[in-house]
Design a protein around this motif. Structure first.
Motif, PDB file in Angstrom:
ATOM      1  N   THR A  23       0.846  -1.196   0.000  1.00 22.56           N
ATOM      2  CA  THR A  23       0.000   0.000   0.000  1.00 22.56           C
ATOM      3  C   THR A  23       0.881   1.246   0.000  1.00 22.56           C
ATOM      4  O   THR A  23       2.100   1.158   0.157  1.00 22.56           O
ATOM      5  CB  THR A  23      -0.930   0.023   1.222  1.00 22.56           C
ATOM      6  OG1 THR A  23      -0.138   0.180   2.410  1.00 22.56           O
ATOM      7  CG2 THR A  23      -1.748  -1.267   1.331  1.00 22.56           C
ATOM      8  N   ASN A  24       0.217   2.433  -0.148  1.00 23.94           N
ATOM      9  CA  ASN A  24       1.025   3.650  -0.316  1.00 23.94           C
ATOM     10  C   ASN A  24       0.613   4.822   0.575  1.00 23.94           C
ATOM     11  O   ASN A  24       1.063   5.938   0.369  1.00 23.94           O
ATOM     12  CB  ASN A  24       0.989   4.096  -1.780  1.00 23.94           C
ATOM     13  CG  ASN A  24      -0.358   4.660  -2.204  1.00 23.94           C
ATOM     14  OD1 ASN A  24      -1.374   4.461  -1.527  1.00 23.94           O
ATOM     15  ND2 ASN A  24      -0.379   5.372  -3.322  1.00 23.94           N
ATOM     16  N   GLY A  25      -0.263   4.608   1.552  1.00 23.92           N
ATOM     17  CA  GLY A  25      -0.664   5.707   2.423  1.00 23.92           C
ATOM     18  C   GLY A  25      -1.635   6.674   1.782  1.00 23.92           C
ATOM     19  O   GLY A  25      -1.924   7.732   2.340  1.00 23.92           O
ATOM     20  N   LEU A  26      -2.165   6.317   0.609  1.00 22.58           N
ATOM     21  CA  LEU A  26      -3.175   7.133  -0.071  1.00 22.58           C
ATOM     22  C   LEU A  26      -4.477   6.359  -0.280  1.00 22.58           C
ATOM     23  O   LEU A  26      -5.433   6.905  -0.823  1.00 22.58           O
ATOM     24  CB  LEU A  26      -2.665   7.613  -1.434  1.00 22.58           C
ATOM     25  CG  LEU A  26      -1.474   8.571  -1.456  1.00 22.58           C
ATOM     26  CD1 LEU A  26      -1.071   8.870  -2.897  1.00 22.58           C
ATOM     27  CD2 LEU A  26      -1.808   9.863  -0.720  1.00 22.58           C
ATOM     28  N   GLY A  27      -4.485   5.091   0.097  1.00 17.23           N
ATOM     29  CA  GLY A  27      -5.628   4.229  -0.182  1.00 17.23           C
ATOM     30  C   GLY A  27      -5.398   3.336  -1.376  1.00 17.23           C
ATOM     31  O   GLY A  27      -6.201   2.447  -1.663  1.00 17.23           O
ATOM     32  N   ALA A  28      -4.303   3.563  -2.123  1.00 18.08           N
ATOM     33  CA  ALA A  28      -3.969   2.731  -3.271  1.00 18.08           C
ATOM     34  C   ALA A  28      -3.270   1.462  -2.799  1.00 18.08           C
ATOM     35  O   ALA A  28      -2.799   1.367  -1.664  1.00 18.08           O
ATOM     36  CB  ALA A  28      -3.073   3.494  -4.237  1.00 18.08           C
ATOM     37  N   PHE A  29      -3.184   0.482  -3.711  1.00 20.81           N
ATOM     38  CA  PHE A  29      -2.489  -0.751  -3.337  1.00 20.81           C
ATOM     39  C   PHE A  29      -2.014  -1.506  -4.568  1.00 20.81           C
ATOM     40  O   PHE A  29      -2.396  -1.228  -5.707  1.00 20.81           O
ATOM     41  CB  PHE A  29      -3.379  -1.645  -2.461  1.00 20.81           C
ATOM     42  CG  PHE A  29      -4.704  -2.042  -3.075  1.00 20.81           C
ATOM     43  CD1 PHE A  29      -4.807  -3.162  -3.898  1.00 20.81           C
ATOM     44  CD2 PHE A  29      -5.847  -1.311  -2.816  1.00 20.81           C
ATOM     45  CE1 PHE A  29      -6.027  -3.526  -4.455  1.00 20.81           C
ATOM     46  CE2 PHE A  29      -7.078  -1.670  -3.358  1.00 20.81           C
ATOM     47  CZ  PHE A  29      -7.167  -2.788  -4.182  1.00 20.81           C
ATOM     48  N   SER A  30      -1.149  -2.481  -4.309  1.00 22.45           N
ATOM     49  CA  SER A  30      -0.672  -3.441  -5.290  1.00 22.45           C
ATOM     50  C   SER A  30      -0.826  -4.801  -4.632  1.00 22.45           C
ATOM     51  O   SER A  30      -0.414  -4.985  -3.481  1.00 22.45           O
ATOM     52  CB  SER A  30       0.797  -3.165  -5.630  1.00 22.45           C
ATOM     53  OG  SER A  30       1.289  -4.092  -6.580  1.00 22.45           O
ATOM     54  N   SER A  31      -1.416  -5.772  -5.355  1.00 22.68           N
ATOM     55  CA  SER A  31      -1.731  -7.026  -4.677  1.00 22.68           C
ATOM     56  C   SER A  31      -2.028  -8.134  -5.672  1.00 22.68           C
ATOM     57  O   SER A  31      -2.529  -7.878  -6.775  1.00 22.68           O
ATOM     58  CB  SER A  31      -2.940  -6.834  -3.750  1.00 22.68           C
ATOM     59  OG  SER A  31      -3.243  -8.006  -3.029  1.00 22.68           O
ATOM     60  N   SER A  32      -1.723  -9.357  -5.282  1.00 20.75           N
ATOM     61  CA  SER A  32      -2.076 -10.532  -6.072  1.00 20.75           C
ATOM     62  C   SER A  32      -1.871 -11.759  -5.196  1.00 20.75           C
ATOM     63  O   SER A  32      -1.592 -11.647  -3.997  1.00 20.75           O
ATOM     64  CB  SER A  32      -1.218 -10.616  -7.342  1.00 20.75           C
ATOM     65  OG  SER A  32      -1.660 -11.663  -8.179  1.00 20.75           O
ATOM     66  N   SER A  33      -2.019 -12.929  -5.803  1.00 20.49           N
ATOM     67  CA  SER A  33      -1.637 -14.157  -5.112  1.00 20.49           C
ATOM     68  C   SER A  33      -0.116 -14.258  -5.117  1.00 20.49           C
ATOM     69  O   SER A  33       0.567 -13.532  -5.847  1.00 20.49           O
ATOM     70  CB  SER A  33      -2.251 -15.376  -5.803  1.00 20.49           C
ATOM     71  OG  SER A  33      -1.645 -15.577  -7.072  1.00 20.49           O
ATOM     72  N   VAL A  34       0.436 -15.169  -4.322  1.00 20.51           N
ATOM     73  CA  VAL A  34       1.894 -15.253  -4.211  1.00 20.51           C
ATOM     74  C   VAL A  34       2.541 -15.818  -5.468  1.00 20.51           C
ATOM     75  O   VAL A  34       3.774 -15.766  -5.604  1.00 20.51           O
ATOM     76  CB  VAL A  34       2.321 -16.086  -2.980  1.00 20.51           C
ATOM     77  CG1 VAL A  34       1.965 -15.359  -1.702  1.00 20.51           C
ATOM     78  CG2 VAL A  34       1.731 -17.485  -3.034  1.00 20.51           C
ATOM     79  N   ILE A  35       1.744 -16.356  -6.403  1.00 22.43           N
ATOM     80  CA  ILE A  35       2.309 -16.767  -7.696  1.00 22.43           C
ATOM     81  C   ILE A  35       1.913 -15.762  -8.780  1.00 22.43           C
ATOM     82  O   ILE A  35       2.094 -16.002  -9.967  1.00 22.43           O
ATOM     83  CB  ILE A  35       1.886 -18.195  -8.085  1.00 22.43           C
ATOM     84  CG1 ILE A  35       0.366 -18.348  -8.075  1.00 22.43           C
ATOM     85  CG2 ILE A  35       2.552 -19.210  -7.169  1.00 22.43           C
ATOM     86  CD1 ILE A  35      -0.114 -19.693  -8.604  1.00 22.43           C
ATOM     87  N   ASN A  36       1.361 -14.621  -8.345  1.00 17.28           N
ATOM     88  CA  ASN A  36       0.984 -13.517  -9.230  1.00 17.28           C
ATOM     89  C   ASN A  36      -0.029 -13.919 -10.289  1.00 17.28           C
ATOM     90  O   ASN A  36      -0.033 -13.408 -11.417  1.00 17.28           O
ATOM     91  CB  ASN A  36       2.232 -12.873  -9.849  1.00 17.28           C
ATOM     92  CG  ASN A  36       3.077 -12.181  -8.802  1.00 17.28           C
ATOM     93  OD1 ASN A  36       2.586 -11.328  -8.070  1.00 17.28           O
ATOM     94  ND2 ASN A  36       4.335 -12.580  -8.686  1.00 17.28           N
ATOM     95  N   CYS A  37      -0.896 -14.838  -9.908  1.00 13.07           N
ATOM     96  CA  CYS A  37      -2.098 -15.135 -10.685  1.00 13.07           C
ATOM     97  C   CYS A  37      -3.230 -14.377 -10.017  1.00 13.07           C
ATOM     98  O   CYS A  37      -3.543 -14.631  -8.841  1.00 13.07           O
ATOM     99  CB  CYS A  37      -2.390 -16.634 -10.682  1.00 13.07           C
ATOM    100  SG  CYS A  37      -3.914 -17.089 -11.537  1.00 13.07           S
ATOM    101  N   ASN A  38      -3.811 -13.417 -10.717  1.00 12.68           N
ATOM    102  CA  ASN A  38      -4.887 -12.633 -10.126  1.00 12.68           C
ATOM    103  C   ASN A  38      -6.129 -13.500  -9.956  1.00 12.68           C
ATOM    104  O   ASN A  38      -6.605 -14.110 -10.910  1.00 12.68           O
ATOM    105  CB  ASN A  38      -5.211 -11.423 -10.992  1.00 12.68           C
ATOM    106  CG  ASN A  38      -4.102 -10.387 -10.964  1.00 12.68           C
ATOM    107  OD1 ASN A  38      -3.196 -10.456 -10.137  1.00 12.68           O
ATOM    108  ND2 ASN A  38      -4.154  -9.429 -11.884  1.00 12.68           N
ATOM    109  N   THR A  39      -6.649 -13.535  -8.734  1.00 12.50           N
ATOM    110  CA  THR A  39      -7.817 -14.361  -8.431  1.00 12.50           C
ATOM    111  C   THR A  39      -9.013 -13.517  -7.996  1.00 12.50           C
ATOM    112  O   THR A  39     -10.073 -14.060  -7.718  1.00 12.50           O
ATOM    113  CB  THR A  39      -7.487 -15.362  -7.310  1.00 12.50           C
ATOM    114  OG1 THR A  39      -7.073 -14.649  -6.135  1.00 12.50           O
ATOM    115  CG2 THR A  39      -6.386 -16.318  -7.746  1.00 12.50           C
ATOM    116  N   ARG A  40      -8.811 -12.194  -7.927  1.00 12.80           N
ATOM    117  CA  ARG A  40      -9.878 -11.267  -7.536  1.00 12.80           C
ATOM    118  C   ARG A  40      -9.949 -10.121  -8.535  1.00 12.80           C
ATOM    119  O   ARG A  40      -8.942  -9.761  -9.145  1.00 12.80           O
ATOM    120  CB  ARG A  40      -9.605 -10.657  -6.148  1.00 12.80           C
ATOM    121  CG  ARG A  40      -9.399 -11.633  -5.009  1.00 12.80           C
ATOM    122  CD  ARG A  40      -9.056 -10.871  -3.742  1.00 12.80           C
ATOM    123  NE  ARG A  40      -8.776 -11.757  -2.623  1.00 12.80           N
ATOM    124  CZ  ARG A  40      -9.706 -12.226  -1.783  1.00 12.80           C
ATOM    125  NH1 ARG A  40     -10.967 -11.877  -1.943  1.00 12.80           N
ATOM    126  NH2 ARG A  40      -9.371 -13.022  -0.793  1.00 12.80           N
TER     127      ARG A  40
END
Length: 656
Positions: A23-40
């Motif tokens: 996260t960045n303290g602005l409400g933004a974020f970067s996120s995925s599964s630990v194998i970087n397959c997006n599941t959401r």
């Protein structure tokens, strides 16, 4: 350092149950599964906060890597297309670790490549650092950006309106893919770009599918970036809404390392505590107040904004236990300026919509937060000058009567409720059906009301208003007398959960009664408190949280799953809530100050930091074993309450 072995990472079904979050303290974020397959739908490499901390957009969904070596093209990405998983880059992941940042290690064709992902504080900027640990010979790394460019609650589908135009120069790819959306900059030093605008179709997000929601998306790419690397090389990439031409990824990473390291200053050297401190930092974000820089708390990632109740419950743990007193002050002031008819906002909405005020408890938790702020800081001038007038307004409105029939009744207790509205933290609602209405006089609302009156009286006394303080204390005594007369369930040896709108007691066994003991000014004596603790421990305690309903109840649901209707109907009918461990430990410590039992509770919980969202605390868990994490992957009050009790009672100091 938290870590996952290759045996988990290379098992697709197991690996996608683990996630990472930056996260960045602005409400933004970067996120995925630990194998970087997006599941959401919420997963993305750059999910920017366009109007912090709200209006979040998934701009860059992924940056898929391909290694070209010895004439072979080896794809490190992982994508779920429903009928197939392609490519299967998880076969090459040999390690994942999380300390300050998530790090991934890939091994393929004599190459060992480490990837680090980090967000830059107060910038919609993501750093992706590739370190070539080993390589028998030079190779090409190809990076394919896949763009979503949409609101984070929505999904993208191939269309003709997306902009195909992009520019490239000095290793920077720039595109404005959508009308009215931020520009996207991708800096890959020393790279070349192959323009090949195209759509990739039918990405499946299996978690959205399991939640009964739309789950198929198309993503757009402007083309691929390529760079040649060899052993010992390091490639620092920047993905941002700001032009990064004058920025260096390594300088930004070093600044962020220093900032995060400072979060540990004057804190015990304990790995569990350090991970909670890093997690706590993710929830404190900017919010402008009257054109001035303020602060607030994101209730949970990925989909919550800032909620009044969650913010006030979380503030002691997130801000006071971590020494972030200025942030605490900003949060308290931001909410003070949004009080309306004696009520704090229940939540601030996205897209500039007006705040909602449909809650009874968030306003009362405000008193607890202020009391603990004053204890931690001795900031009397701020509390007396800026906050006390607001508290007086709140108390006056509660006696006069405010929204949703919230008012002090003739017996001194606080009544709240109107048909069709959910006002307590047990706030699930499906259409017009309020799952747990709890209209009347809920047990924790009386505990909060009593504490609010005592705290208000103390502040009046500090402000040289002894006569006014005495009047308020008399009111508080009346509340306690009425509570003791009406809430003790002798047959069950615990407290009723609510006295309903008809004056009938509800003996449903729930954890809300803990607050009659855990708050600074308890309502019952140690004898009754010990009886409550025994019953709650037997029926509601799990290693990861307190069940919201006893398994003996016919309405109990042991597993939280299914479509929105099924999930919302079971949200407070069994699901175990992590944040309630704070109140549970408070009660344990009030009855047994040695700390041994409380330490056992913390130690039983610690395993969770290495599951779900690595290094953070999930919102809820299945009530039945094995208590799988559900709901938001990272929840502010879950992190905050554990951090608060650990620091307040010294439960992990000098222990790993």
């Amino acid at each position: 350092m938290l870590s996952l072995p290759a045996s988990i990472l290379q098992n697709y079904n197991e690996a996608i149950s683990h996630e990472w979050l930056e996260t960045n303290g602005l409400g933004a974020f970067s996120s995925s599964s630990v194998i970087n397959c997006n599941t959401r739908r919420y997963h993305g490499l750059l999910v920017a906060a366009v109007v912090p901390p709200a209006d979040r957009m998934v701009l860059v969904s992924k940056l898929d890597e391909t290694i070209i070596s010895n004439g072979n093209k080896i794809q490190l990405g992982v994508n779920d297309y429903g009928a197939a998983i392609h490519p299967k880059g998880y076969n090459y992941i040999t390690g994942f670790t999380k300390y300050q940042f998530p790090e991934f290690v890939y091994e393929v064709d004599g190459i060992q490549l480490k990837k680090t992902i980090a967000m830059v504080h107060h910038e919609n900027t993501v750093l992706v650092i590739y370190d070539v640990i080993k390589a028998d010979q030079p190779f090409t790394l190809e990076l394919l950006p896949l763009l979503a460019v949409r609101g984070y609650h929505n999904l993208m589908h191939a269309n003709g309106s997306i902009h195909h135009e992009a520019s490239f120069g000095n290793g920077i790819l720039k595109t404005n893919a959508g009308n009215g959306t931020p520009g996207i900059f991708i800096k890959v030093p020393g790279s070349t770009w192959q323009c090949n605008a195209d759509w990739y179709y039918n990405f499946h997000y299996n978690i959205e599918q399991s939640r009964g929601l739309d789950h198929i998306e198309d993503l757009f790419t402007p083309g691929a970036l390529s760079v040649t690397l060899k052993q010992g090389d390091s490639l620092g990439c920047i993905v941002s809404t700001d032009d990064p031409h004058a920025k260096n990824a390594y300088d930004l990473l070093q600044q962020e390392k220093i900032r995060r390291r400072a979060l540990l200053n004057n804190q015990p050297d304990n790995e569990t505590l350090q991970q909670l401190l890093f997690a706590a930092d993710q929830f404190i974000v900017k919010r402008a107040v009257d054109s001035e820089e303020g602060a607030t708390v994101i209730a949970g990632y990925h989909w919550f904004t800032d909620w009044g109740r969650d913010t006030m419950i979380s503030l002691p743990g997130l801000c006071l236990s971590t020494g972030r007193y200025d942030d605490a002050r900003k949060v308290l002031l931001a909410f003070a300026k949004n009080v309306s008819k004696g009520m704090l906002p229940n939540r601030f909405q996205d897209n500039g919509e007006p705040p909602e005020y449909n809650n009874v408890d968030g306003t009362l938790w405000y008193f607890i937060a202020i009391y603990k702020y004053l204890q931690a800081t001795n900031d009397f001038p701020f509390v007396i000058k800026e906050i006390l007038p607001v508290l007086k307004e709140i108390i006056d409105w509660h006696y006069r009567g405010t929204r949703y029939n919230i008012h002090a009744d003739d017996d001194g207790l606080l009544y709240a409720g109107e048909t069709g509205f959910q006002l307590t933290w047990m706030d699930a609602r499906i259409g017009n059906w309020v799952v747990t209405p709890r209209m009347g006089k809920p047990v924790e609302i009386q505990a909060l009301w009593y504490n609010a009156l005592i705290i208000f009286a103390e502040l009046l006394a500090l402000n040289d208003q002894p006569a006014d303080a005495a009047i308020v204390r008399t009111s508080a005594v009346r509340v306690k007398e009425s509570f003791l007369q009406k809430f003790w369930y002798a047959e069950g040896n615990y407290l009723y959960d609510v006295i309903d709108e008809q004056g009938r007691p509800d003996a449903t066994l729930r954890p809300n009664q803990l607050f009659a003991i855990s708050l600074p000014f308890p309502l019952i004596d140690d004898g009754k408190a010990a009886a409550v603790l025994a019953v709650v421990t037997e029926k509601l305690y799990t290693p990861v949280g307190m069940r919201s309903l006893s398994p003996d109840d016919a309405r109990y649901t042991g597993v939280y799953e299914g479509d929105p209707y099924k999930r919302d109907s079971s949200y407070h009918q069994g699901a175990a809530w992590s944040w309630l461990l704070g109140a549970y430990i408070d009660v344990i410590m009030k009855l047994d100050g040695s700390g041994n039992k409380a330490r056992t509770v913390i130690n039983n919980f610690r395993y969770h930091l290495n599951e779900g969202c690595i290094g953070s605390v999930a919102e809820i868990f299945d009530a039945d074993a094995p208590h799988r994490p559900k709901g938001c992957v990272a929840q502010a009050w879950g992190v905050a309450e554990l951090l608060r009790v650990i620091k307040e009672y010294g439960l992990l100091e000098n222990k790993k």
